[in-house]
Design a protein around this motif. Structure first.
Motif, short mmCIF file in Angstrom:
data_model
loop_
_atom_site.label_atom_id
_atom_site.label_comp_id
_atom_site.label_asym_id
_atom_site.label_seq_id
_atom_site.Cartn_x
_atom_site.Cartn_y
_atom_site.Cartn_z
N TRP A 97 -44.67 121.43 -14.12
CA TRP A 97 -43.68 122.42 -14.57
C TRP A 97 -42.52 121.72 -15.28
CZ3 TRP A 97 -43.56 125.55 -9.39
CH2 TRP A 97 -44.69 126.40 -9.34
N LYS A 98 -42.13 120.57 -14.77
CA LYS A 98 -41.04 119.81 -15.39
C LYS A 98 -41.44 119.39 -16.81
CE LYS A 98 -38.50 115.50 -14.91
NZ LYS A 98 -38.41 114.27 -14.15
N LEU A 99 -42.67 118.94 -16.98
CA LEU A 99 -43.14 118.55 -18.31
C LEU A 99 -43.13 119.74 -19.26
CD1 LEU A 99 -44.41 116.45 -20.21
CD2 LEU A 99 -46.64 117.12 -19.28
N LEU A 100 -43.60 120.88 -18.78
CA LEU A 100 -43.58 122.09 -19.62
C LEU A 100 -42.15 122.50 -19.96
CD1 LEU A 100 -46.37 124.15 -17.84
CD2 LEU A 100 -46.50 123.07 -20.09
N ALA A 101 -41.23 122.34 -19.00
CA ALA A 101 -39.84 122.68 -19.25
C ALA A 101 -39.24 121.75 -20.30
CB ALA A 101 -39.03 122.62 -17.95
#
Length: 91
Positions: free
Chosen positions: A58-62
């Motif tokens: 999720w952090k990478l997508l954010a």
């Protein structure tokens, strides 16, 4: 159906990894690309998650969303408004 251990069943090392991933994701979500409503929705999801790998995905997508927002935003901090640091850099 996949088994997800309860928060109490996680080892201290896993708890540290999950809490660190949550903290890092929260920092990314403070970017102006995310509205307060989206931050609230994300907070509910990340608080419930005990999977550090999912939190990091999720952090990478954010991060990708922040980058796209900065590229599209015509403000002084956007890449479109800045000249490249070197002529050979094609960004």
């Amino acid at each position: 159906m996949e088994f997800t251990p309860s928060f109490a069943a996680l080892s201290p090392a896993a708890l540290l990894l999950v809490s660190s991933a949550r903290r890092n994701l929260r920092q990314v979500l403070n970017h102006p690309a995310f509205t307060p409503e989206r931050r609230q929705q994300a907070e509910a999801l990340l608080t419930a998650s005990t999977d550090a790998a999912q939190l990091l995905r999720w952090k990478l997508l954010a991060f990708k969303e922040c980058e796209a927002w900065e590229d599209a935003e015509p403000g002084p901090g956007s890449r479109a408004a800045r000249s490249p640091a070197h002529p050979d850099y094609a960004y």
